[in-house]
Write an enzyme that holds these catalytic residues in place. Structure first.
Site, PDB file in Angstrom:
ATOM      1  N   CYS A   2      36.993  59.644   9.073  1.00 51.68           N
ATOM      2  CA  CYS A   2      36.346  59.133   7.882  1.00 51.68           C
ATOM      3  C   CYS A   2      37.047  59.602   6.622  1.00 51.68           C
ATOM      4  O   CYS A   2      37.977  60.405   6.656  1.00 51.68           O
ATOM      5  CB  CYS A   2      34.888  59.592   7.844  1.00 51.68           C
ATOM      6  SG  CYS A   2      33.963  59.200   9.343  1.00 51.68           S
ATOM      7  N   ILE A  53      33.473  56.217  15.848  1.00 54.01           N
ATOM      8  CA  ILE A  53      34.079  56.699  17.087  1.00 54.01           C
ATOM      9  C   ILE A  53      32.994  57.086  18.094  1.00 54.01           C
ATOM     10  O   ILE A  53      33.034  56.685  19.249  1.00 54.01           O
ATOM     11  CB  ILE A  53      34.988  57.924  16.813  1.00 54.01           C
ATOM     12  CG1 ILE A  53      36.066  57.578  15.777  1.00 54.01           C
ATOM     13  CG2 ILE A  53      35.601  58.434  18.110  1.00 54.01           C
ATOM     14  CD1 ILE A  53      37.062  56.550  16.230  1.00 54.01           C
ATOM     15  N   ILE A  54      32.035  57.906  17.648  1.00 50.63           N
ATOM     16  CA  ILE A  54      30.911  58.336  18.474  1.00 50.63           C
ATOM     17  C   ILE A  54      29.630  57.757  17.878  1.00 50.63           C
ATOM     18  O   ILE A  54      29.463  57.723  16.655  1.00 50.63           O
ATOM     19  CB  ILE A  54      30.816  59.884  18.512  1.00 50.63           C
ATOM     20  CG1 ILE A  54      32.101  60.491  19.103  1.00 50.63           C
ATOM     21  CG2 ILE A  54      29.596  60.344  19.291  1.00 50.63           C
ATOM     22  CD1 ILE A  54      32.301  60.229  20.573  1.00 50.63           C
ATOM     23  N   GLY A  74      35.645  63.971  10.660  1.00 49.28           N
ATOM     24  CA  GLY A  74      36.179  64.709  11.790  1.00 49.28           C
ATOM     25  C   GLY A  74      35.450  64.437  13.083  1.00 49.28           C
ATOM     26  O   GLY A  74      34.680  63.479  13.205  1.00 49.28           O
ATOM     27  N   GLU A  75      35.699  65.290  14.039  1.00 49.31           N
ATOM     28  CA  GLU A  75      35.057  65.229  15.357  1.00 49.31           C
ATOM     29  C   GLU A  75      34.763  66.644  15.831  1.00 49.31           C
ATOM     30  O   GLU A  75      35.641  67.510  15.780  1.00 49.31           O
ATOM     31  CB  GLU A  75      35.966  64.551  16.393  1.00 49.31           C
ATOM     32  CG  GLU A  75      36.358  63.127  16.072  1.00 49.31           C
ATOM     33  CD  GLU A  75      35.225  62.129  16.203  1.00 49.31           C
ATOM     34  OE1 GLU A  75      34.168  62.499  16.773  1.00 49.31           O
ATOM     35  OE2 GLU A  75      35.384  60.993  15.736  1.00 49.31           O
TER      36      GLU A  75
END
Length: 626
Positions: A2, A53-54, A74-75
């Site tokens: 993002c 993404i998730i 982020g992740e």
């Protein structure tokens, strides 16, 4: 992945115009084409652009939970485990993603949450009860975060510099020290910015802005320690390393969108693909690029690895004269960036995005396990330094280096001048100069007299030298790796991967930068990092069950871009034009640039990399300040 941005007023809770926040995020739409959001309250505004993404259909941002509001880039790969732990503490979740885990984790543990996170992230979290805004960046600096104090008392932040540039109150003035840093290193390091007053939150740091208080300095919440040594047999350490590699790769394979991997055919990307193939029930999607000149192409190795693991492989051959990307890269990076491998990186990201939204890369292993050839040379030089007292070493090697002829044209074994001069210096000074793009003497010869005086003695190598001298390290090799993890990795490698992948709305994940893997690697004795002239020795031994020896032990190539040939061919005119540039005339002696271009074009000297630096500097400055 993002893009985030926002404004906070520490002194007085002034109203925040939502349109300004939207403008700061909209210029980063490439980082998040799937959604946008803005939230404002008294004295604060937060904005977000989302790449899903998730929990693709849920988890909109900015997101709130009680008094907390977050924007996050982020992740967090262990969010499911943290969610279970938080639910046991009474947290109730309404989404299925990792953003809400950060909110509830911050409510439960505050900044202590950060030690529990496994992932890459930059986020801003506002606490209405505490009247504070906290900015956080991940341990290695995988995700960027810029901030600046505005003339009206506000503090603005953004994932990319272009987000801050969209705010009308940002003063666009050049920091001359950043020019020197860029000329020394080939990138503007994380402790500097081309725009005066703009700062980058350091990797592994947080900054809390409190209403009614002056802005403090960032506080480091994580560091790596090279002074501890692992105990155990080589076999046991190799097995532990293999297990940590496997864990790091599998953690980064969680996604609700198509996922693949970059594959160059080198050790690091091949290792990631091998471990992905082991864990995946389906064929792994792999992507590589090659060049149409054999001397720059290693796509055959990528094809061999793809065949070995039966991947769904795609490749694209790029013309060696693919310099049409210059303006695209200038727009993506904002600041001048002279690592020409960004061209290849952009092309492989572009190829990957045609099929996947997430791609795993092999970045980070060279810094963690001593894979660069310069580590081998530095370790050998350090052994020589240890044989002679400093005053004698400086006298002997300084004299020899001064007398030895400069022979850039000769084979490597005969180019001893730089080595002799390096041995006359202390290890930190010699290493910092070795990783630089241009030497202090070269820069001095290029600079105009007023600019040289304006620098007041500032040198681009100084920060790295200070980092090496203060490093928690036992050996010169430890200190060099520590410095690269703090300077070269975030400033060059991770900036390159982030900007090129985000430019095409692709999320890049670096499993070999898992902090647990890095903390283990830092404890390995130097003899397990470099042995028999081989860097990454233990890593390669650990990977022997997966990869053939012609992949593990062949000479490292990487993305090679023929910029020297360009400046003697299709870009010769642009090299000559640099000597007439009104932009460069502010800092440089244009006659010196003219000699540089003439000598390179005629073949009398090799200045391709310096010319590329000057070209990227000119284009970037014109774009940001023009």
């Amino acid at each position: 992945m993002c893009g985030i941005a926002g404004v906070f007023y520490p002194a007085t809770p002034k109203p925040v115009d939502p349109a300004r926040i939207a403008l700061m995020t909209d210029v980063q739409a490439h980082r998040g084409p799937d959604g946008a959001g803005v939230w404002t309250a008294a004295g604060v505004g937060l904005g977000h652009r989302r790449l899903s993404i998730i929990d693709v259909a849920g988890s909109p941002q900015p997101m709130q939970a009680g008094p907390l509001t977050i924007v996050y880039n982020g992740e967090v790969y262990n969010f499911a485990e943290l969610r279970t732990e938080l639910e046991a503490l009474g947290a109730r979740f309404t989404t299925a993603g990792d953003t809400e885990v950060l909110l509830h984790g911050w409510r439960a543990w505050g900044p202590r949450l950060l030690d529990r996170l496994v992932g890459m992230f930059a986020f801003a979290i506002h606490d209405a009860d505490a009247q504070s805004l906290t900015l956080v960046r991940d341990r290695l600096g995988v995700k960027p975060l810029h901030y600046v104090e505005l003339s009206d008392g506000g503090v603005a932040f953004s994932s990319e510099l272009k987000g801050l540039l969209a705010h009308p109150l940002l003063r666009r003035e050049i920091d001359p020290r950043a020019i020197e840093d860029f000329m020394a290193l080939g990138y503007v390091p994380d402790h500097a910015c081309i725009v005066a007053g703009v700062r980058k939150l350091p990797a592994g740091s947080l900054l809390t802005l409190q209403r009614g208080r002056t802005m403090p300095d960032p506080r480091r919440w994580w560091n790596i320690d090279f002074s501890i040594r692992a105990k155990g047999s080589t076999r046991d350490l190799s097995a532990e390393l293999a297990d940590r590699l496997r864990t790091a790769v599998r953690a980064r394979m969680v996604a609700d969108v198509p996922l693949g991997a970059f594959l160059s055919g080198g050790v690091d990307s091949s290792a990631v693909v091998a471990l992905m193939a082991e864990a995946s029930p389906r064929a792994v999607r792999t992507m590589s690029i090659g060049f149409n000149e054999a001397s720059h192409d290693e796509s055959a190795y990528a094809r061999a690895v793809a065949a070995r693991f039966a991947t769904d492989h795609r490749e694209r051959i790029v013309a060696a004269d693919d310099f049409a990307l210059i303006d695209t890269l200038v727009g993506a990076f904002d600041e001048p960036f002279a690592d020409a491998s960004a061209i290849g990186m952009y092309r492989v990201c572009e190829l990957a995005r045609e099929d996947v939204t997430v791609a795993l890369s092999g970045d980070g292993a060279d810094e963690a396990f001593a894979g660069y050839r310069r580590y081998k040379f530095h370790a050998a030089e350090e052994r020589v330094r240890g044989l002679l007292p400093e005053h004698l070493r400086a006298r002997v090697f300084g004299a020899l280096g001064g007398a030895y002829p400069k022979a850039d044209w000769a084979p490597q074994v005969f180019r001893a001048k730089s080595t002799l001069l390096a041995l006359a210096d202390d290890g930190a000074t010699a290493y910092a100069r070795a990783v630089g793009v241009t030497t202090p003497a070269t820069r001095d010869a290029l600079y105009a007299d007023p600019f040289r005086r304006a620098l007041g003695g500032h040198r681009g190598e100084d920060a790295m030298i200070a980092t090496m001298r203060d490093a928690p390290a036992r050996t010169g090799l430890d200190a060099a790796q520590y410095a690269d993890l703090h300077h070269y990795l975030p400033g060059d490698i991770l900036t390159k991967v982030d900007r090129t992948s985000m430019a095409v709305s692709l999320e890049a994940r670096e499993p070999l930068l898992d902090h647990r893997l890095l903390e283990f690697a830092a404890t390995l004795p130097p003899s397990l990092r470099i042995r028999g002239g081989q860097g990454k020795w233990l890593m390669k031994k650990a990977l022997e069950p997966w990869l053939p020896k012609d992949v593990l032990y062949r000479r490292k190539m990487g993305f090679v871009t023929p910029i020297s040939a360009w400046f003697r061919g299709p870009l010769a005119g642009q090299a000559a034009a640099l000597a007439k540039s009104p932009v460069l005339a502010t800092w440089f002696d244009l006659r010196a640039i003219e000699r540089l271009a003439d000598d390179h074009r005629s073949g009398r000297a090799e200045h391709g990399r310096k010319l590329w630096q000057l070209l990227m500097l000119e284009r970037s400055v014109a774009r940001v300040f023009g």
